[in-house]
Design a protein around this motif. Structure first.
Motif, PDB file in Angstrom:
ATOM      1  N   ALA A 112       1.150  -0.962   0.178  1.00  0.00           N
ATOM      2  CA  ALA A 112      -0.283  -0.129  -0.025  1.00  0.00           C
ATOM      3  C   ALA A 112       0.940   1.519   0.002  1.00  0.00           C
ATOM      4  CB  ALA A 112      -1.225  -0.036   1.049  1.00  0.00           C
ATOM      5  N   ALA A 113       1.882   1.266   0.780  1.00  0.00           N
ATOM      6  CA  ALA A 113       2.726   2.602   1.085  1.00  0.00           C
ATOM      7  C   ALA A 113       3.139   3.170  -0.099  1.00  0.00           C
ATOM      8  CB  ALA A 113       3.756   2.311   2.131  1.00  0.00           C
ATOM      9  N   PHE A 114       4.291   1.619  -1.040  1.00  0.00           N
ATOM     10  CA  PHE A 114       4.614   1.951  -2.683  1.00  0.00           C
ATOM     11  C   PHE A 114       4.043   2.511  -3.511  1.00  0.00           C
ATOM     12  CE2 PHE A 114       6.288  -0.391  -6.180  1.00  0.00           C
ATOM     13  CZ  PHE A 114       7.865  -0.122  -5.845  1.00  0.00           C
ATOM     14  N   VAL A 115       2.546   0.947  -2.992  1.00  0.00           N
ATOM     15  CA  VAL A 115       2.216   2.126  -4.850  1.00  0.00           C
ATOM     16  C   VAL A 115       0.732   3.359  -4.219  1.00  0.00           C
ATOM     17  CG1 VAL A 115      -0.588   1.179  -5.951  1.00  0.00           C
ATOM     18  CG2 VAL A 115       1.005  -0.441  -5.634  1.00  0.00           C
ATOM     19  N   THR A 116       1.635   3.614  -3.111  1.00  0.00           N
ATOM     20  CA  THR A 116       0.336   5.251  -2.854  1.00  0.00           C
ATOM     21  C   THR A 116       2.288   6.285  -3.214  1.00  0.00           C
ATOM     22  OG1 THR A 116      -1.213   4.012  -0.973  1.00  0.00           O
ATOM     23  CG2 THR A 116      -0.368   6.785  -1.174  1.00  0.00           C
ATOM     24  N   LEU A 117       2.699   5.843  -2.507  1.00  0.00           N
ATOM     25  CA  LEU A 117       4.097   6.683  -2.444  1.00  0.00           C
ATOM     26  C   LEU A 117       5.103   7.114  -4.207  1.00  0.00           C
ATOM     27  CD1 LEU A 117       6.113   6.523   0.846  1.00  0.00           C
ATOM     28  CD2 LEU A 117       4.385   8.066   0.153  1.00  0.00           C
ATOM     29  N   ARG A 118       4.550   6.337  -5.164  1.00  0.00           N
ATOM     30  CA  ARG A 118       4.692   5.851  -6.231  1.00  0.00           C
ATOM     31  C   ARG A 118       3.786   5.797  -7.008  1.00  0.00           C
ATOM     32  NH1 ARG A 118      10.048   1.882  -7.523  1.00  0.00           N
ATOM     33  NH2 ARG A 118       9.962   3.112  -9.232  1.00  0.00           N
ATOM     34  N   PRO A 119       3.072   6.646  -7.521  1.00  0.00           N
ATOM     35  CA  PRO A 119       2.249   7.357  -8.599  1.00  0.00           C
ATOM     36  C   PRO A 119       1.860   6.647 -10.041  1.00  0.00           C
ATOM     37  CG  PRO A 119       2.702   9.256  -8.418  1.00  0.00           C
ATOM     38  CD  PRO A 119       3.438   8.284  -6.789  1.00  0.00           C
ATOM     39  N   ALA A 120       3.219   6.680 -10.358  1.00  0.00           N
ATOM     40  CA  ALA A 120       3.327   6.030 -11.668  1.00  0.00           C
ATOM     41  C   ALA A 120       3.319   4.836 -12.092  1.00  0.00           C
ATOM     42  CB  ALA A 120       4.259   6.714 -12.469  1.00  0.00           C
ATOM     43  N   PHE A 121       3.873   5.054 -10.736  1.00  0.00           N
ATOM     44  CA  PHE A 121       3.761   2.814 -10.935  1.00  0.00           C
ATOM     45  C   PHE A 121       3.018   1.731 -11.964  1.00  0.00           C
ATOM     46  CE2 PHE A 121       3.425  -1.218  -8.170  1.00  0.00           C
ATOM     47  CZ  PHE A 121       4.679  -2.017  -8.644  1.00  0.00           C
ATOM     48  N   GLY A 122       3.422   1.275 -12.009  1.00  0.00           N
ATOM     49  CA  GLY A 122       2.322   0.291 -13.018  1.00  0.00           C
ATOM     50  C   GLY A 122       1.402   1.013 -13.819  1.00  0.00           C
ATOM     51  N   LEU A 123       1.559   1.419 -14.827  1.00  0.00           N
ATOM     52  CA  LEU A 123       1.231   3.140 -15.274  1.00  0.00           C
ATOM     53  C   LEU A 123       1.131   2.468 -16.467  1.00  0.00           C
ATOM     54  CD1 LEU A 123       0.254   5.935 -13.763  1.00  0.00           C
ATOM     55  CD2 LEU A 123      -1.834   4.034 -14.110  1.00  0.00           C
ATOM     56  N   ALA A 124       2.416   2.440 -16.798  1.00  0.00           N
ATOM     57  CA  ALA A 124       3.659   2.025 -17.983  1.00  0.00           C
ATOM     58  C   ALA A 124       4.148   0.877 -17.745  1.00  0.00           C
ATOM     59  CB  ALA A 124       4.261   3.585 -19.069  1.00  0.00           C
ATOM     60  N   ALA A 125       5.039   0.278 -19.116  1.00  0.00           N
ATOM     61  CA  ALA A 125       5.308  -0.850 -18.985  1.00  0.00           C
ATOM     62  C   ALA A 125       7.439  -0.705 -18.469  1.00  0.00           C
ATOM     63  CB  ALA A 125       5.446  -1.946 -19.938  1.00  0.00           C
ATOM     64  N   GLN A 126       8.005  -1.148 -17.826  1.00  0.00           N
ATOM     65  CA  GLN A 126       9.322  -0.958 -17.770  1.00  0.00           C
ATOM     66  C   GLN A 126      10.053  -2.011 -18.635  1.00  0.00           C
ATOM     67  OE1 GLN A 126      10.510   1.332 -14.368  1.00  0.00           O
ATOM     68  NE2 GLN A 126       8.450   0.438 -13.468  1.00  0.00           N
TER      69      GLN A 126
END
Length: 255
Positions: A112-126
């Motif tokens: 929860a902390a990781f996804v909240t603090l990184r709003p761009a996480f998972g929105l585009a492939a890396q």
């Protein structure tokens, strides 16, 4: 079982199918409903699998028709998952599931902390994150560790798969969700085989709930595909929060 209880279970299966198709975690709705209907814990887990496998497989087909899933992960991890989820289900009566709950709670808080603090996480492939070492790690994590967890406890399995594929392999949320559905179908199958062999599945109820689960899964998969990774991220945070509250209550207040 009263007619009203059956209706509640069918509605819970519909909602669980939708949640599972988007981010996983449908067991949050389905398992408590089965327990409240008077099933024993092992019957509830077994019947939950008999309904969930159809909804998850249906969502996997919907995703496969409309987006890519990662075959290099899905095939080997899926084969492993059948065996290790079955092993988890066989161990469910021997290992106290409460031992796992504090660990799962800590992991979920971190997610929860990781996804909240990184709003761009998972929105585009890396794609730069994808290496042979990370691929092997993702296969082992999904096909062994998460699969065993699904067999022995279960809630949030699809969510853990989604996070594993986005964080380890750099997938975006939609493709990670598509791949997670393949794996979640395998984990459900492995656990269901063992529960069925042990005679714990209430087939009539489970198959009735499966029809509703399929309907919910089709709706959820189509919404995720249409609305994209941003929508999946929001639902993911809601499901993680619900999991944290549920497990936290069971750990500290339900005595």
């Amino acid at each position: 079982m009263a007619a009203g209880e059956v209706v509640v279970l069918l509605v819970a299966a519909l909602a669980a199918g939708w949640v599972d198709a988007v981010v996983g975690g449908g067991g949050l709705l389905q398992l408590p409903a089965l327990l409240l209907a008077g099933l024993s814990p092992v019957q509830a887990m077994a019947t939950n699998k008999s309904a969930s496998i159809f909804g998850t497989a249906s969502a996997a087909v919907a995703y496969a028709r409309n987006t890519k899933f990662d075959r290099a992960v899905a095939v080997p991890a899926g084969v492993l998952a059948i065996g290790f989820a079955g092993l988890g289900a066989a161990s469910a009566a021997m290992l106290e599931a409460g031992v796992l709950k504090p660990l799962v709670l800590v992991v979920l808080l971190g997610v929860a902390a990781f996804v909240t603090l990184r709003p761009a996480f998972g929105l585009a492939a890396q794609p730069h994150l994808r290496t042979q070492a990370r691929l092997a790690a993702a296969i082992a994590l999904a096909g062994i560790v998460i699969a065993f967890y699904d067999g022995i406890l279960g809630p949030g399995t699809g969510t853990f798969l989604l996070i594993a594929f986005t964080s380890v392999l750099g997938m975006d949320f939609v493709n990670a969700s598509a791949t997670a559905k393949i794996l979640n179908t395998s984990t459900n199958l492995g656990a269901l085989i063992v529960f069925a062999w042990q005679g714990h599945v209430l087939w009539g109820l489970g198959l009735g709930m499966a029809v509703c689960s399929i309907a919910g899964a089709q709706l959820g998969a189509r919404m995720a595909l249409r609305r994209g990774s941003g929508f999946v991220r929001v639902v993911l945070l809601c499901v993680v929060a619900a999991l944290v509250l549920k497990l936290g209550y069971e750990q500290f207040f339900a005595r």
